[in-house]
Design a protein around this motif. Structure first.
Motif, PDB file in Angstrom:
ATOM      1  N   ALA A  84      17.415   8.045  30.390  1.00 16.17           N
ATOM      2  CA  ALA A  84      17.692   6.693  30.889  1.00 16.17           C
ATOM      3  C   ALA A  84      16.412   5.972  31.291  1.00 16.17           C
ATOM      4  O   ALA A  84      16.286   4.764  31.068  1.00 16.17           O
ATOM      5  N   TYR A  85      15.463   6.684  31.861  1.00 17.59           N
ATOM      6  CA  TYR A  85      14.191   6.064  32.231  1.00 17.59           C
ATOM      7  C   TYR A  85      13.399   5.623  31.009  1.00 17.59           C
ATOM      8  O   TYR A  85      12.689   4.626  31.048  1.00 17.59           O
ATOM      9  N   TRP A  86      13.500   6.353  29.902  1.00 12.28           N
ATOM     10  CA  TRP A  86      12.744   6.051  28.694  1.00 12.28           C
ATOM     11  C   TRP A  86      13.361   4.919  27.874  1.00 12.28           C
ATOM     12  O   TRP A  86      12.694   4.344  27.011  1.00 12.28           O
ATOM     13  N   LEU A  87      14.631   4.591  28.094  1.00 14.46           N
ATOM     14  CA  LEU A  87      15.316   3.600  27.255  1.00 14.46           C
ATOM     15  C   LEU A  87      14.783   2.185  27.419  1.00 14.46           C
ATOM     16  O   LEU A  87      14.814   1.406  26.474  1.00 14.46           O
ATOM     17  N   GLY A  88      14.338   1.823  28.593  1.00 12.57           N
ATOM     18  CA  GLY A  88      13.856   0.459  28.807  1.00 12.57           C
ATOM     19  C   GLY A  88      15.014  -0.514  29.022  1.00 12.57           C
ATOM     20  O   GLY A  88      16.063  -0.157  29.545  1.00 12.57           O
ATOM     21  N   ASP A  89      14.846  -1.750  28.575  1.00 11.76           N
ATOM     22  CA  ASP A  89      15.846  -2.802  28.763  1.00 11.76           C
ATOM     23  C   ASP A  89      16.981  -2.615  27.755  1.00 11.76           C
ATOM     24  O   ASP A  89      16.791  -2.766  26.555  1.00 11.76           O
ATOM     25  N   VAL A  90      18.168  -2.293  28.247  1.00  7.43           N
ATOM     26  CA  VAL A  90      19.320  -2.045  27.370  1.00  7.43           C
ATOM     27  C   VAL A  90      20.462  -3.030  27.643  1.00  7.43           C
ATOM     28  O   VAL A  90      21.612  -2.749  27.316  1.00  7.43           O
ATOM     29  N   ARG A  91      20.123  -4.193  28.184  1.00  9.91           N
ATOM     30  CA  ARG A  91      21.169  -5.145  28.541  1.00  9.91           C
ATOM     31  C   ARG A  91      22.004  -5.622  27.357  1.00  9.91           C
ATOM     32  O   ARG A  91      23.149  -5.959  27.504  1.00  9.91           O
ATOM     33  N   ARG A  92      21.446  -5.662  26.175  1.00 13.90           N
ATOM     34  CA  ARG A  92      22.186  -6.123  24.993  1.00 13.90           C
ATOM     35  C   ARG A  92      22.476  -4.985  24.016  1.00 13.90           C
ATOM     36  O   ARG A  92      22.642  -5.210  22.835  1.00 13.90           O
ATOM     37  N   LYS A  93      22.541  -3.788  24.529  1.00 16.99           N
ATOM     38  CA  LYS A  93      22.767  -2.606  23.697  1.00 16.99           C
ATOM     39  C   LYS A  93      24.110  -1.978  24.039  1.00 16.99           C
ATOM     40  O   LYS A  93      24.612  -2.099  25.156  1.00 16.99           O
ATOM     41  N   VAL A  94      24.681  -1.294  23.080  1.00 15.43           N
ATOM     42  CA  VAL A  94      25.871  -0.479  23.299  1.00 15.43           C
ATOM     43  C   VAL A  94      25.393   0.964  23.394  1.00 15.43           C
ATOM     44  O   VAL A  94      24.642   1.431  22.542  1.00 15.43           O
ATOM     45  N   ILE A  95      25.816   1.663  24.449  1.00 16.02           N
ATOM     46  CA  ILE A  95      25.395   3.052  24.662  1.00 16.02           C
ATOM     47  C   ILE A  95      26.628   3.950  24.643  1.00 16.02           C
ATOM     48  O   ILE A  95      27.614   3.674  25.337  1.00 16.02           O
ATOM     49  N   ILE A  96      26.557   5.012  23.860  1.00 13.01           N
ATOM     50  CA  ILE A  96      27.625   5.998  23.796  1.00 13.01           C
ATOM     51  C   ILE A  96      27.103   7.298  24.400  1.00 13.01           C
ATOM     52  O   ILE A  96      26.056   7.807  24.001  1.00 13.01           O
ATOM     53  N   ASP A  97      27.847   7.829  25.358  1.00 10.26           N
ATOM     54  CA  ASP A  97      27.496   9.096  25.995  1.00 10.26           C
ATOM     55  C   ASP A  97      28.173  10.222  25.221  1.00 10.26           C
ATOM     56  O   ASP A  97      29.380  10.384  25.276  1.00 10.26           O
ATOM     57  N   ALA A  98      27.392  10.977  24.472  1.00 12.35           N
ATOM     58  CA  ALA A  98      27.914  12.111  23.711  1.00 12.35           C
ATOM     59  C   ALA A  98      27.301  13.406  24.229  1.00 12.35           C
ATOM     60  O   ALA A  98      27.091  14.353  23.473  1.00 12.35           O
ATOM     61  N   THR A  99      27.022  13.434  25.535  1.00 11.18           N
ATOM     62  CA  THR A  99      26.418  14.629  26.126  1.00 11.18           C
ATOM     63  C   THR A  99      27.445  15.739  26.245  1.00 11.18           C
ATOM     64  O   THR A  99      28.649  15.500  26.180  1.00 11.18           O
ATOM     65  N   SER A 100      26.954  16.927  26.443  1.00 16.19           N
ATOM     66  CA  SER A 100      27.828  18.075  26.663  1.00 16.19           C
ATOM     67  C   SER A 100      28.154  18.124  28.144  1.00 16.19           C
ATOM     68  O   SER A 100      27.470  18.780  28.915  1.00 16.19           O
ATOM     69  N   ASN A 101      29.189  17.420  28.541  1.00 17.59           N
ATOM     70  CA  ASN A 101      29.534  17.340  29.957  1.00 17.59           C
ATOM     71  C   ASN A 101      30.412  18.518  30.372  1.00 17.59           C
ATOM     72  O   ASN A 101      31.517  18.375  30.862  1.00 17.59           O
ATOM     73  N   VAL A 102      29.875  19.694  30.182  1.00 13.11           N
ATOM     74  CA  VAL A 102      30.567  20.926  30.548  1.00 13.11           C
ATOM     75  C   VAL A 102      29.923  21.442  31.820  1.00 13.11           C
ATOM     76  O   VAL A 102      28.692  21.513  31.910  1.00 13.11           O
ATOM     77  N   ASP A 103      30.724  21.787  32.773  1.00 14.07           N
ATOM     78  CA  ASP A 103      30.202  22.294  34.033  1.00 14.07           C
ATOM     79  C   ASP A 103      29.714  23.728  33.842  1.00 14.07           C
ATOM     80  O   ASP A 103      30.499  24.670  33.847  1.00 14.07           O
ATOM     81  N   ALA A 104      28.425  23.844  33.637  1.00 15.58           N
ATOM     82  CA  ALA A 104      27.814  25.158  33.436  1.00 15.58           C
ATOM     83  C   ALA A 104      26.937  25.485  34.643  1.00 15.58           C
ATOM     84  O   ALA A 104      26.347  24.593  35.243  1.00 15.58           O
ATOM     85  N   PRO A 105      26.799  26.740  34.993  1.00 15.50           N
ATOM     86  CA  PRO A 105      25.998  27.116  36.163  1.00 15.50           C
ATOM     87  C   PRO A 105      24.545  26.688  36.066  1.00 15.50           C
ATOM     88  O   PRO A 105      23.930  26.375  37.072  1.00 15.50           O
ATOM     89  N   ASP A 106      23.967  26.645  34.886  1.00 13.85           N
ATOM     90  CA  ASP A 106      22.555  26.299  34.730  1.00 13.85           C
ATOM     91  C   ASP A 106      22.327  24.803  34.491  1.00 13.85           C
ATOM     92  O   ASP A 106      21.199  24.365  34.352  1.00 13.85           O
ATOM     93  N   ALA A 107      23.374  23.994  34.445  1.00 16.14           N
ATOM     94  CA  ALA A 107      23.243  22.554  34.197  1.00 16.14           C
ATOM     95  C   ALA A 107      23.099  21.835  35.531  1.00 16.14           C
ATOM     96  O   ALA A 107      24.064  21.405  36.129  1.00 16.14           O
ATOM     97  N   SER A 108      21.889  21.695  35.995  1.00 11.94           N
ATOM     98  CA  SER A 108      21.654  21.011  37.258  1.00 11.94           C
ATOM     99  C   SER A 108      21.041  19.651  37.014  1.00 11.94           C
ATOM    100  O   SER A 108      20.209  19.476  36.133  1.00 11.94           O
ATOM    101  N   ILE A 109      21.482  18.693  37.775  1.00 13.51           N
ATOM    102  CA  ILE A 109      20.977  17.324  37.628  1.00 13.51           C
ATOM    103  C   ILE A 109      19.987  17.024  38.716  1.00 13.51           C
ATOM    104  O   ILE A 109      20.103  17.352  39.810  1.00 13.51           O
TER     105      ILE A 109
END
Length: 109
Positions: A84-109
């Motif tokens: 998200a920090y690298w994307l820059g100005d995305v006000r006129r963009k469509v963004i699709i979240d296709a992340t692996s949103n699985v609750d895994a023990p090693d997936a820390s934010i």
């Protein structure tokens, strides 16, 4: 009789996994320009895509987001904030979240 006119889009796919490769392949086969970018990961695994399609281009996240009409984020959950920090100005963009949103023990934010 009218014929449909097809539109080509610039699509950024961010990630190096199977999901990113599947999105890139699908959109490239449909005739869109695909800009692939990643933070880190197996860049060699993406080489067959660049060799097989003349409309898939490797680039930085900033470049991909800048030219894209549509941005697909297909990274690990822990990498979304950094992307998200690298994307820059995305006000006129469509963004699709296709992340692996699985609750895994090693997936820390």
């Amino acid at each position: 009789m009218r014929y449909k006119t097809f539109v080509s889009m610039n699509i950024a796919v961010i990630g190096t996994g199977e999901t990113a490769a599947a999105y890139a392949t699908g959109f490239a086969c449909a005739g869109h320009e695909v800009y692939m970018a990643w933070i880190d990961g197996d860049k060699a695994a993406m080489r067959p895509l660049f060799e097989s399609f003349d409309n898939i281009y490797p680039c930085s996240i900033e470049e991909a987001a800048n030219v894209a009409d549509l941005i697909i984020i297909a990274t690990a959950l822990k990498d979304v904030r950094e992307v998200a920090y690298w994307l820059g100005d995305v006000r006129r963009k469509v963004i699709i979240d296709a992340t692996s949103n699985v609750d895994a023990p090693d997936a820390s934010i």
